[in-house]
Design an enzyme around this catalytic site. Structure first.
Site, PDB file in Angstrom:
ATOM      1  N   SER A 167       0.843  -1.195   0.000  1.00 55.22           N
ATOM      2  CA  SER A 167       0.000   0.000   0.000  1.00 55.22           C
ATOM      3  C   SER A 167       0.882   1.250   0.000  1.00 55.22           C
ATOM      4  CB  SER A 167      -0.972  -0.039   1.183  1.00 55.22           C
ATOM      5  OG  SER A 167      -1.976   0.936   1.069  1.00 55.22           O
ATOM      6  N   ASP A 260      -9.491  -3.512  -5.722  1.00 54.10           N
ATOM      7  CA  ASP A 260      -8.644  -2.539  -5.033  1.00 54.10           C
ATOM      8  C   ASP A 260      -8.678  -1.229  -5.815  1.00 54.10           C
ATOM      9  OD1 ASP A 260      -6.381  -1.050  -3.999  1.00 54.10           O
ATOM     10  OD2 ASP A 260      -5.512  -2.941  -3.327  1.00 54.10           O
ATOM     11  N   HIS A 290      -8.495  -4.369  -1.061  1.00 53.81           N
ATOM     12  CA  HIS A 290      -7.228  -3.811  -0.592  1.00 53.81           C
ATOM     13  C   HIS A 290      -6.807  -4.476   0.730  1.00 53.81           C
ATOM     14  CE1 HIS A 290      -4.067  -0.782  -0.555  1.00 53.81           C
ATOM     15  NE2 HIS A 290      -4.318  -0.568   0.715  1.00 53.81           N
TER      16      HIS A 290
END
Length: 319
Positions: A167, A260, A290
């Site tokens: 991320s 995502d 995600h």
């Protein structure tokens, strides 16, 4: 079919548990300090039942930060009983540049350390909005340089240095690798960003599609980029999708879920890596949201995600 319906059913149960703990999702708490505390508490509760891994030792250190900046805390994970020198990985936690700490990524770091038999050095970089760009990436680059510069003490191989994160940590992984390329080192043999946060423009179809899952939706991403940039225009080290030249980066493994928000910016970036001559393995996982492998670790999909990652890591760090 709604976005929620397209999520893998087993992984959807993990999302349900998260939203029960954090009603309204990650952005349901407006004040950033309270949001950080709630996320930290929630992650701690979700992992409280996991016993310490006796095969990995953990050491906390403080190292010099960038010039004129505070020192940086790092956490060193080492496979117990492994004979050195060992490969080493600079590990960067996630959190949208605005949340997260060393504890947040601990289980992933321990897992990869044990399986790959490599030393992992996790970086507690500064967060926005208190410390906007370039604080975070400069802290990560300082940690990478420290790791390489202290290879003998750490018992690691200078020819087997890698970098990894998910991320925001994935975006910082790429940005730090770009700095290493452009500043003359350290040399990296591998780069492993998971669903990286790399494009502040938020113009892709997936950035408009993922708006209400509750994990990392469009509104939260817009807010995080605003805080991270602090009013400054983004360059290629802030938002690597803006970097015009991607040649010279290390061989790369990258993955993202098809549910995502970062899906399309990651697909475009992987294509550009390949076009720049960077050996790249890229996976899009159908049904994954995600960080779904974190929130639904027992799902078959999560196990497949981790199996592919760990296989790639072992291959990259081997002789």
């Amino acid at each position: 079919m709604s976005a929620l319906d397209r999520i893998d059913p087993e992984s959807r149960e993990g999302l349900k548990v998260l939203l029960e703990a954090m009603p309204g999702g990650l952005n349901g708490i407006a004040e950033i300090g309270a949001r950080r505390r709630k996320l930290s508490d929630t992650m701690r509760e979700m992992t409280a039942h996991i016993e310490p891994n006796p095969n990995v030792s953990i050491e906390d250190r403080t190292i010099p930060g960038p010039q004129g900046a505070p020192d940086v805390a790092v956490r060193i994970y080492r496979p117990v009983g492994a004979e050195g020198p060992l490969p080493a990985v600079c590990y960067i936690h996630g959190g949208g540049m605005i949340m997260g700490d060393l504890q947040m990524g601990e289980l992933s770091a321990i897992r990869m350390c044990e399986v790959s038999q490599a030393v992992f050095v996790s970086v507690d970089y500064r967060l926005a909005p208190e410390d906007p760009y370039p604080a975070a990436v400069e802290d990560c680059y300082a940690a990478l340089k420290w790791m390489a510069g202290n290879a003998d003490e750490l018992g690691i191989r200078r020819d087997r240095l890698a970098i990894n994160g998910g991320s925001a940590g994935g975006g910082l992984t790429i940005a730090t690798a770009l700095m290493a390329r452009d500043r003359g080192g350290p040399a990296l043999c591998f780069m492993m960003p998971f669903y990286p946060m790399i494009d502040d423009r938020n113009e892709t179809p997936s950035s408009h599609e993922i708006v209400d899952l509750g994990v990392w939706d469009r509104s939260g991403n817009l807010e995080a980029w605003e805080w991270y940039l602090g009013g400054r225009p983004a360059d290629g080290y802030a938002a690597p999708a803006r970097m015009e030249n991607l040649s010279g980066l290390p061989p790369t493994y990258m993955d993202v879920g098809d549910m995502d928000l970062f899906r399309d910016e990651n697909i475009a970036f992987a294509q550009r890596l390949l076009q720049a001559g960077v050996p790249t393995e890229f996976h899009v996982w159908p049904g994954a949201f995600h960080a779904s492998e974190t929130f639904a670790p027992g799902a078959k999909l999560s196990r497949r995600i981790w199996a592919a990652r760990l296989d790639a890591l072992k291959r990259a760090l081997g002789d």
